[in-house]
Scaffold this motif. Sequence first.
Motif, PDB file in Angstrom:
ATOM      1  N   LEU A   1     -24.747  16.802  73.427  1.00  0.00           N
ATOM      2  CA  LEU A   1     -24.173  16.764  71.725  1.00  0.00           C
ATOM      3  C   LEU A   1     -24.185  15.615  71.107  1.00  0.00           C
ATOM      4  CD1 LEU A   1     -20.974  19.566  72.456  1.00  0.00           C
ATOM      5  CD2 LEU A   1     -23.264  20.571  71.441  1.00  0.00           C
ATOM      6  N   PHE A   2     -24.000  14.477  72.346  1.00  0.00           N
ATOM      7  CA  PHE A   2     -23.586  13.200  71.271  1.00  0.00           C
ATOM      8  C   PHE A   2     -24.961  12.855  70.574  1.00  0.00           C
ATOM      9  CE2 PHE A   2     -22.653   8.958  71.289  1.00  0.00           C
ATOM     10  CZ  PHE A   2     -23.995   8.156  71.378  1.00  0.00           C
ATOM     11  N   PHE A   3     -26.464  12.875  71.234  1.00  0.00           N
ATOM     12  CA  PHE A   3     -27.771  12.714  71.070  1.00  0.00           C
ATOM     13  C   PHE A   3     -28.283  14.194  70.465  1.00  0.00           C
ATOM     14  CE2 PHE A   3     -28.096   8.830  74.082  1.00  0.00           C
ATOM     15  CZ  PHE A   3     -27.739   9.038  75.258  1.00  0.00           C
ATOM     16  N   SER A   4     -27.684  14.903  70.162  1.00  0.00           N
ATOM     17  CA  SER A   4     -28.310  15.606  69.285  1.00  0.00           C
ATOM     18  C   SER A   4     -28.016  15.343  67.449  1.00  0.00           C
ATOM     19  CB  SER A   4     -28.051  17.034  69.616  1.00  0.00           C
ATOM     20  OG  SER A   4     -26.739  17.753  70.055  1.00  0.00           O
ATOM     21  N   SER A   5     -26.030  15.176  68.088  1.00  0.00           N
ATOM     22  CA  SER A   5     -26.261  14.279  66.680  1.00  0.00           C
ATOM     23  C   SER A   5     -26.081  13.383  65.992  1.00  0.00           C
ATOM     24  CB  SER A   5     -24.166  14.790  67.295  1.00  0.00           C
ATOM     25  OG  SER A   5     -24.285  13.530  68.112  1.00  0.00           O
ATOM     26  N   LEU A   6     -26.816  12.162  66.658  1.00  0.00           N
ATOM     27  CA  LEU A   6     -27.216  11.051  66.869  1.00  0.00           C
ATOM     28  C   LEU A   6     -28.209  11.183  65.644  1.00  0.00           C
ATOM     29  CD1 LEU A   6     -27.316   8.517  69.170  1.00  0.00           C
ATOM     30  CD2 LEU A   6     -26.379   8.433  67.818  1.00  0.00           C
ATOM     31  N   LEU A   7     -29.638  12.230  66.016  1.00  0.00           N
ATOM     32  CA  LEU A   7     -30.441  12.234  66.265  1.00  0.00           C
ATOM     33  C   LEU A   7     -30.495  13.513  63.983  1.00  0.00           C
ATOM     34  CD1 LEU A   7     -32.560  13.808  69.070  1.00  0.00           C
ATOM     35  CD2 LEU A   7     -33.237  11.886  67.587  1.00  0.00           C
ATOM     36  N   LEU A   8     -29.075  14.289  64.314  1.00  0.00           N
ATOM     37  CA  LEU A   8     -28.920  14.226  63.252  1.00  0.00           C
ATOM     38  C   LEU A   8     -28.552  13.628  62.436  1.00  0.00           C
ATOM     39  CD1 LEU A   8     -27.740  18.572  64.013  1.00  0.00           C
ATOM     40  CD2 LEU A   8     -30.456  17.855  63.485  1.00  0.00           C
ATOM     41  N   ASN A   9     -27.824  13.126  62.622  1.00  0.00           N
ATOM     42  CA  ASN A   9     -27.402  12.367  61.371  1.00  0.00           C
ATOM     43  C   ASN A   9     -27.827  11.040  61.289  1.00  0.00           C
ATOM     44  OD1 ASN A   9     -24.962  11.271  59.447  1.00  0.00           O
ATOM     45  ND2 ASN A   9     -24.532   9.525  61.746  1.00  0.00           N
ATOM     46  N   ASP A  10     -29.536  11.118  62.219  1.00  0.00           N
ATOM     47  CA  ASP A  10     -30.297  10.332  61.354  1.00  0.00           C
ATOM     48  C   ASP A  10     -31.025  11.058  60.134  1.00  0.00           C
ATOM     49  OD1 ASP A  10     -30.938   7.962  64.002  1.00  0.00           O
ATOM     50  OD2 ASP A  10     -29.454   7.959  62.203  1.00  0.00           O
ATOM     51  N   ILE A  11     -31.109  11.833  59.946  1.00  0.00           N
ATOM     52  CA  ILE A  11     -32.138  12.709  59.408  1.00  0.00           C
ATOM     53  C   ILE A  11     -31.555  13.306  58.068  1.00  0.00           C
ATOM     54  CG2 ILE A  11     -32.939  14.376  59.415  1.00  0.00           C
ATOM     55  CD1 ILE A  11     -33.463  15.031  63.008  1.00  0.00           C
ATOM     56  N   PHE A  12     -30.170  13.709  58.256  1.00  0.00           N
ATOM     57  CA  PHE A  12     -30.016  14.199  56.410  1.00  0.00           C
ATOM     58  C   PHE A  12     -29.356  12.693  55.909  1.00  0.00           C
ATOM     59  CE2 PHE A  12     -31.118  18.387  57.393  1.00  0.00           C
ATOM     60  CZ  PHE A  12     -30.422  18.646  58.624  1.00  0.00           C
ATOM     61  N   LYS A  13     -28.547  12.042  56.732  1.00  0.00           N
ATOM     62  CA  LYS A  13     -27.973  10.572  56.384  1.00  0.00           C
ATOM     63  C   LYS A  13     -27.181  10.915  55.997  1.00  0.00           C
ATOM     64  CE  LYS A  13     -31.988   8.081  56.623  1.00  0.00           C
ATOM     65  NZ  LYS A  13     -32.527   8.053  57.459  1.00  0.00           N
ATOM     66  N   LYS A  14     -25.918  12.347  56.204  1.00  0.00           N
ATOM     67  CA  LYS A  14     -24.725  12.441  55.150  1.00  0.00           C
ATOM     68  C   LYS A  14     -23.733  12.978  56.260  1.00  0.00           C
ATOM     69  CE  LYS A  14     -26.794  14.827  51.024  1.00  0.00           C
ATOM     70  NZ  LYS A  14     -27.504  15.688  50.527  1.00  0.00           N
ATOM     71  N   GLY A  15     -22.376  12.695  55.480  1.00  0.00           N
ATOM     72  CA  GLY A  15     -21.298  13.202  56.590  1.00  0.00           C
ATOM     73  C   GLY A  15     -21.232  11.976  57.776  1.00  0.00           C
ATOM     74  N   LYS A  16     -20.495  12.949  59.007  1.00  0.00           N
ATOM     75  CA  LYS A  16     -19.863  11.954  60.011  1.00  0.00           C
ATOM     76  C   LYS A  16     -20.516  12.682  61.375  1.00  0.00           C
ATOM     77  CE  LYS A  16     -14.736  10.530  58.390  1.00  0.00           C
ATOM     78  NZ  LYS A  16     -14.019  10.730  58.588  1.00  0.00           N
ATOM     79  N   ARG A  17     -20.852  11.690  62.205  1.00  0.00           N
ATOM     80  CA  ARG A  17     -21.668  12.256  63.453  1.00  0.00           C
ATOM     81  C   ARG A  17     -20.861  12.651  64.246  1.00  0.00           C
ATOM     82  NH1 ARG A  17     -21.571  10.712  68.718  1.00  0.00           N
ATOM     83  NH2 ARG A  17     -19.772   8.752  68.295  1.00  0.00           N
TER      84      ARG A  17
END
Lengths: 366, 367
Positions: A289-305
């Motif tokens: 969950l931690f690493f997938s959130s990092l990747l998704l956060n970097d892709i979408f660049k919106k919202g909080k991790r």
Amino acid sequence: MFASNNKITAKQFAMLLSIYIFGTGVIMLPRRVVAFSEQDGWITVLIALLFACICLFFILKAASIYPNDSFYDYTSKIVSSPIAVLLSAGFAVRIILSVSMEVRIFGEILKQTILYKTPYSVTSALLLAIGAYCAVKGYETRGRIGEILIFLIFVPAAFLFITAMASADYTNLLPVLNTDLKRTVLGGIFTTAAFSGIEFILLAGSFIRDKENIKKFSFKAVIIMGIAMTLITMITICVFGVNDTKRQMWPVIELMNIIEIPGAFLERQDAVTISFWIMSEFMIANAGLFFSSLLLNDIFKKGKRKSYIWASAFIAYAISFVPESIEQAAELAYKINIFLGGFYFFAVPVIIIIFSKLRKAGNCNE
Amino acid sequence: MNKLSLFFMLIFTLFLLTGCFDKTELENSSFVLAVGFDKDSVSLGFPEVSNDGGRSEESKGDKKDKNVLTAEGLNSAYCIDEIDGCLTGELDLSQAKVCVVGSDVLKDEKHFKEVIDYVERNNEISRRVIILAAEDKSSDILNAKSSQSEMPGLFAADFYNNNVKNTDYTFKKDLQEVITDILETGTTVIPQVYSKDDELKLEGAVVIKDYSLKGVLNDKETRCYTLFTQKDFGGFINTEKKGVNISAKVKDKKISSVISEDSDGLVINVKANIKGEIYENSKLYSDEYIQSILSEKVSEDIKDCFELFMKKFKIDAIGINELCEKKYTDIYSKYKDNWNEAFVKMKVNVETDFKITGSGSIKEMSV
């Protein structure tokens, strides 16, 4: 006393890596390797360890090109942004699928061994909820939890396996090197999937404080876990024999249940032995969950991790209901780890290294 | 985290303190100590819970059959389900100590296979459950009352945990060992239990090949079998010389076998190194003489074991094919397709070295 900078040491990372490899790899490992090479299954695990070390070498090399950048940032610089988006999205999908299958397997095994009446949906929801809460608290928190859990998991497990070694029939390993070498090597290649978790170095590099020690501690963790898994495979074959090991769904859990602990007052030790594995499953869930959130956060660049962590948890939970049975979930998990996992173990690091040399990017020449 | 969230979390946690889905109350469970399988029925033995533990005449008279419930049906799962319907508590098989298999099941290959399959698949039943073969019906064994224990499950479990190393007429066999034997070699030997004069006796064994009963070992034959095959043999070597009984208790046993071949077929050379203590030597023979007599006796017993399986049963249930497959692969590859024929014609050479390590509190001084 504690620095809140979201950085961990290489040693802490190695502990987290060890727990992850133990949780994903070991439960069904003896059954899979014996299917390839019968009583030489332990040799298959050693060959897999060799391949895992080769993959680890390339992963460390790729992660060291831009050591302070995240996976998305350095792949953007090396291979271009669109491909970086694809690679990051693929990585996130691979992680979420793995977590969902692990959670399904976890819930099913618990239901069939100790919690007969508890719905699988309850145990997996709890696991994901607690894992997500731990992931929200950051990587430093995960590092500290890993430092505690590693002893709670491995010390009792080591005691159990040493007890099993005392009464095992070692002649079940004979004759040695009597199986087809091609099958043994092929088994070793497929069994590299049991070292799932090493590809997280591509993601975790920027979180590690003492980067000069990553190589040393990562290799130590992988080699020690490889040797431990080899020994566990040997003990399983010695206790059950080749044919029974092939038939059992989760031979390592069965092994831990039938070990007779001398002087023990517990008639049935299932709940105690399975608790070690539950702790490692928790760490797998929160790592994913931690690493997938990092990747998704970097892709979408919106919202909080934090939002991406809870979203990943919800998606993983939903996907975990897809397989119709534990056999299907185990097969899916195996294929995800081999094909998608293999892509990120080997192909992605090699692509990154080649492109970085062509573009003379970062620390590629070091 | 704000105070409201913390408050709701604490309240939620309180609900969890009342117990989960799998909360188990002892008085709401029906623990099974022994399971008996017969051809068309299954019997479950429950613990005796009267005040005196079932030892008084009053409780024996009325409650003889109340601790054992038997149901008839299509298969094992059906029968156990039937019994479950008669219980006020939830059926719990996790504490089952022993599974007794009736002789009619052992004689029926299909039925015995189904029983082993059921017990193996059932995650509640431990793989360390002791497997016993009944002389006749397993329900007779479960209903039998012993002066040593009110429950056959407890009697067998206590015996095998505490006393099995001191006897040579039986041996411990659990479900895991039976499964491993059958999967690796197709054969297994299961200890027998029978009821005689209100006593349960663990003596003798049955030979199973391909899930079907092939023969029965009496007490002497079982002794020879355990002497050769069991690691924890703690029985006695008894012999008689010139009208004098000589008896020694085995303290340590190492038996190694080397397989070779000659022009006639397989040859096995067995070397036994035994250490023991003298328990009876009223003529006060010298240690060297006793050692030679006992070595001769042990060699004779091991040869008897081979004779039994080679000539009487014509089945290799003593692990020779497994030994050959693991350690003598080249020889095994020649005989593996017709192993039984080769086994039956095998030459057996036995050499025993018996060492006396003690003679109790009597030792004649040599002058």
